[in-house]
Motif scaffolding. Structure first.
Motif, PDB file in Angstrom:
ATOM      1  N   LEU A  89       0.219   8.325   7.013  1.00 21.11           N
ATOM      2  CA  LEU A  89      -0.129   7.131   7.779  1.00 21.11           C
ATOM      3  C   LEU A  89       0.782   6.993   9.006  1.00 21.11           C
ATOM      4  O   LEU A  89       0.333   6.587  10.084  1.00 21.11           O
ATOM      5  CB  LEU A  89       0.003   5.879   6.907  1.00 21.11           C
ATOM      6  CG  LEU A  89      -1.106   5.646   5.877  1.00 21.11           C
ATOM      7  CD1 LEU A  89      -0.886   4.324   5.148  1.00 21.11           C
ATOM      8  CD2 LEU A  89      -2.472   5.635   6.544  1.00 21.11           C
ATOM      9  N   ASP A  90       2.056   7.361   8.841  1.00 21.17           N
ATOM     10  CA  ASP A  90       3.004   7.208   9.949  1.00 21.17           C
ATOM     11  C   ASP A  90       2.670   8.086  11.135  1.00 21.17           C
ATOM     12  O   ASP A  90       3.059   7.791  12.260  1.00 21.17           O
ATOM     13  CB  ASP A  90       4.423   7.534   9.459  1.00 21.17           C
ATOM     14  CG  ASP A  90       4.965   6.418   8.570  1.00 21.17           C
ATOM     15  OD1 ASP A  90       4.435   5.297   8.659  1.00 21.17           O
ATOM     16  OD2 ASP A  90       5.904   6.672   7.793  1.00 21.17           O
ATOM     17  N   HIS A 129      -8.138   8.008   2.107  1.00 18.29           N
ATOM     18  CA  HIS A 129      -8.881   7.687   0.886  1.00 18.29           C
ATOM     19  C   HIS A 129      -8.918   8.873  -0.077  1.00 18.29           C
ATOM     20  O   HIS A 129      -8.830   8.699  -1.291  1.00 18.29           O
ATOM     21  CB  HIS A 129     -10.300   7.238   1.245  1.00 18.29           C
ATOM     22  CG  HIS A 129     -10.317   5.923   1.935  1.00 18.29           C
ATOM     23  ND1 HIS A 129     -10.360   4.730   1.274  1.00 18.29           N
ATOM     24  CD2 HIS A 129     -10.253   5.602   3.250  1.00 18.29           C
ATOM     25  CE1 HIS A 129     -10.332   3.732   2.139  1.00 18.29           C
ATOM     26  NE2 HIS A 129     -10.272   4.235   3.354  1.00 18.29           N
ATOM     27  N   VAL A 130      -9.046  10.063   0.487  1.00 18.06           N
ATOM     28  CA  VAL A 130      -9.077  11.241  -0.375  1.00 18.06           C
ATOM     29  C   VAL A 130      -7.718  11.438  -1.037  1.00 18.06           C
ATOM     30  O   VAL A 130      -7.631  11.774  -2.227  1.00 18.06           O
ATOM     31  CB  VAL A 130      -9.469  12.495   0.436  1.00 18.06           C
ATOM     32  CG1 VAL A 130      -9.468  13.728  -0.459  1.00 18.06           C
ATOM     33  CG2 VAL A 130     -10.846  12.297   1.056  1.00 18.06           C
ATOM     34  N   GLU A 131      -6.659  11.191  -0.288  1.00 16.36           N
ATOM     35  CA  GLU A 131      -5.314  11.387  -0.852  1.00 16.36           C
ATOM     36  C   GLU A 131      -5.017  10.364  -1.946  1.00 16.36           C
ATOM     37  O   GLU A 131      -4.402  10.685  -2.963  1.00 16.36           O
ATOM     38  CB  GLU A 131      -4.259  11.314   0.250  1.00 16.36           C
ATOM     39  CG  GLU A 131      -4.274  12.534   1.167  1.00 16.36           C
ATOM     40  CD  GLU A 131      -4.213  13.846   0.395  1.00 16.36           C
ATOM     41  OE1 GLU A 131      -3.384  13.954  -0.532  1.00 16.36           O
ATOM     42  OE2 GLU A 131      -5.012  14.755   0.689  1.00 16.36           O
ATOM     43  N   HIS A 167      -4.929  -0.030   5.039  1.00 19.63           N
ATOM     44  CA  HIS A 167      -4.450   1.143   4.299  1.00 19.63           C
ATOM     45  C   HIS A 167      -3.002   0.938   3.852  1.00 19.63           C
ATOM     46  O   HIS A 167      -2.631   1.205   2.711  1.00 19.63           O
ATOM     47  CB  HIS A 167      -4.552   2.398   5.166  1.00 19.63           C
ATOM     48  CG  HIS A 167      -5.963   2.846   5.400  1.00 19.63           C
ATOM     49  ND1 HIS A 167      -6.304   3.783   6.332  1.00 19.63           N
ATOM     50  CD2 HIS A 167      -7.118   2.489   4.807  1.00 19.63           C
ATOM     51  CE1 HIS A 167      -7.612   3.982   6.313  1.00 19.63           C
ATOM     52  NE2 HIS A 167      -8.121   3.191   5.403  1.00 19.63           N
ATOM     53  N   ARG A 168      -2.203   0.470   4.774  1.00 16.57           N
ATOM     54  CA  ARG A 168      -0.794   0.194   4.478  1.00 16.57           C
ATOM     55  C   ARG A 168      -0.657  -0.746   3.293  1.00 16.57           C
ATOM     56  O   ARG A 168       0.170  -0.551   2.407  1.00 16.57           O
ATOM     57  CB  ARG A 168      -0.131  -0.475   5.694  1.00 16.57           C
ATOM     58  CG  ARG A 168       0.521   0.488   6.621  1.00 16.57           C
ATOM     59  CD  ARG A 168       1.858   0.915   6.057  1.00 16.57           C
ATOM     60  NE  ARG A 168       2.536   1.773   7.008  1.00 16.57           N
ATOM     61  CZ  ARG A 168       3.295   2.791   6.662  1.00 16.57           C
ATOM     62  NH1 ARG A 168       3.443   3.094   5.389  1.00 16.57           N
ATOM     63  NH2 ARG A 168       3.885   3.504   7.576  1.00 16.57           N
ATOM     64  N   ARG A 202      -7.818  -5.119  -5.550  1.00 18.57           N
ATOM     65  CA  ARG A 202      -8.427  -6.168  -4.731  1.00 18.57           C
ATOM     66  C   ARG A 202      -8.399  -5.774  -3.253  1.00 18.57           C
ATOM     67  O   ARG A 202      -9.397  -5.888  -2.544  1.00 18.57           O
ATOM     68  CB  ARG A 202      -7.673  -7.491  -4.956  1.00 18.57           C
ATOM     69  CG  ARG A 202      -8.265  -8.669  -4.202  1.00 18.57           C
ATOM     70  CD  ARG A 202      -7.559  -9.986  -4.554  1.00 18.57           C
ATOM     71  NE  ARG A 202      -6.135  -9.852  -4.870  1.00 18.57           N
ATOM     72  CZ  ARG A 202      -5.175  -9.616  -3.964  1.00 18.57           C
ATOM     73  NH1 ARG A 202      -5.483  -9.494  -2.696  1.00 18.57           N
ATOM     74  NH2 ARG A 202      -3.910  -9.505  -4.360  1.00 18.57           N
ATOM     75  N   GLU A 203      -7.258  -5.253  -2.807  1.00 14.94           N
ATOM     76  CA  GLU A 203      -7.148  -4.815  -1.414  1.00 14.94           C
ATOM     77  C   GLU A 203      -8.154  -3.709  -1.110  1.00 14.94           C
ATOM     78  O   GLU A 203      -8.772  -3.690  -0.044  1.00 14.94           O
ATOM     79  CB  GLU A 203      -5.744  -4.278  -1.132  1.00 14.94           C
ATOM     80  CG  GLU A 203      -4.711  -5.334  -0.786  1.00 14.94           C
ATOM     81  CD  GLU A 203      -5.110  -6.176   0.417  1.00 14.94           C
ATOM     82  OE1 GLU A 203      -5.713  -5.646   1.374  1.00 14.94           O
ATOM     83  OE2 GLU A 203      -4.835  -7.389   0.375  1.00 14.94           O
TER      84      GLU A 203
END
Lengths: 222, 222
Positions: A106-107, A126-128, A170-171, A187-188
DNA sequence: CGGGATTGTTTGGGATACCAATTTGGGATA
DNA sequence: TATCCCAAATTGGTATCCCAAACAATCCCG
């Protein structure tokens, strides 16, 4: 690597990057000249891509699979139980190092990063996460779903606010996994999937004319 | 229908019915003589079956995919969120007629019915329930999962108590859908999937020697 | 008699040849 | 000028051919 796999990967890339427009006809002879190979490996690659539903038969002909907007709702409905399960399992099973790896990914997406980077990371995230669940069937199903979403997602990463919104979501999901809070993570994840679906549907409605002008087959838009 | 699809379907049937043993080598030349077709359609069929994971590469060779018992847990873990979602959606969306159709299917399995019938209905039930959800992605995922379970399930239908137990569980799930009780239906579905998994694992452990004797590759059994 | 190089056979990967079906383009005709 | 029809070209489906790599059996040498 075999020629067939090379052709498969190249063609796949061309389709997913919209170099080949949705609905476009693919003649085996044209592909033959494009990839400088004979029809044998090309046909094998097409059969393979057909099973990923990236190409399809139209009568006797091959075409690039159209983007079916009607799928977006069903796809979200499909992803929610799988991804909530994935994040719950990830809470139970993922190691610190595994989670750190996803954080690093993500970074790599800074504000100035090119659209291609946002697009790729947005899919891979999402795959990870699915991979953190340790369940290969979940991984494969999510990967397939993200592939089917991939071309529509170009529209999402087009605008800066949209992609940064997704990035924040995502974070947050990852944060809850790290904090070992499966309920909140689930939930997220649910919220993220519905939000993304809505963002995509809105973008598509706005951009439909533009897509049509580029000759893209976009079907199922209500 | 094209020759390739005929070969694909025949070969698929031979694999799923265990006419071709798991792990058995498939040479293109042998298939050529079996199906009296040339290698071109045979190779297309193999590529297709590979994407269904019914055949696999072993170096340069083709083999019938071994039965991987280690998959059974992961498969159950994968099915539970999908099938609970499916029955919930079915409660919300399925018509009386749809449900009646599935009931009729279950009814075709009388005590005296041949094993093949129990096997087929036991698979189709789950796919049909998924269909009641109205979500094509769920249908496809469940159908794929049932295909992967299919060969192991021959062991389950071998004994009368086992298959009748499964049949009763199917009835109960369908009853709760008919009664529009999604929570109970989801609970039943979860129980059924875990029960089936346990039954299969028990049968496989007992029958492992028998399978090996028939030359079947069964891997991943702990 | 044993081990390793060697040669012959079989395999799958790719290229090409052929066919039937479909599409297309042009020309004759109303 | 519009339309219809037929010939030619193009397409995908199948069969066959060639090649290089893998495998196996064999033979030679120690």
């Amino acid at each position: 690597m075999s020629q067939m796999l090379q052709i498969h990967d190249q063609l796949r890339e061309m389709i997913l990057s919209l170099d080949l427009g949705p609905g476009e006809r693919l003649s085996e002879r044209w592909l033959e000249s494009q990839f400088e190979g004979s029809r044998t490996p090309i046909r094998a690659a097409l059969v393979r891509l057909e099973s990923e539903e990236l190409v399809r038969r139209d009568g006797r002909n091959w075409i690039v699979a159209p983007i079916d907007v009607g799928e977006l709702e069903a796809l979200a409905e499909f992803r929610i139980p799988l991804e909530t399960t994935a994040v719950r399992l990830a809470c139970a099973r993922a190691s610190e190092a595994d989670i750190g790896g996803v954080e690093e990914m993500l970074d790599t997406c800074q504000s100035g990063a090119p659209r291609e980077e946002w697009h790729r990371v947005g899919t891979d995230f999402h795959v990870e996460i699915a991979r953190l669940s340790g369940n290969p069937f979940i991984v494969k199903a999510i990967a397939g779903a993200m592939t089917r979403l991939s071309r529509a997602r170009w529209l999402e990463v087009w605008t800066e606010p949209s992609r940064e919104q997704a990035w924040r979501e995502h974070r947050r999901i990852l944060g809850f996994i790290k904090a070992n809070d499966p309920d909140s993570a689930a939930r997220e994840a649910t919220d993220h999937i519905t939000d993304t679906r809505d963002r995509l549907l809105r973008s598509l409605k706005e951009d439909r004319r533009g897509l049509r002008m580029r000759g893209f087959a976009v079907i199922g838009l209500r």
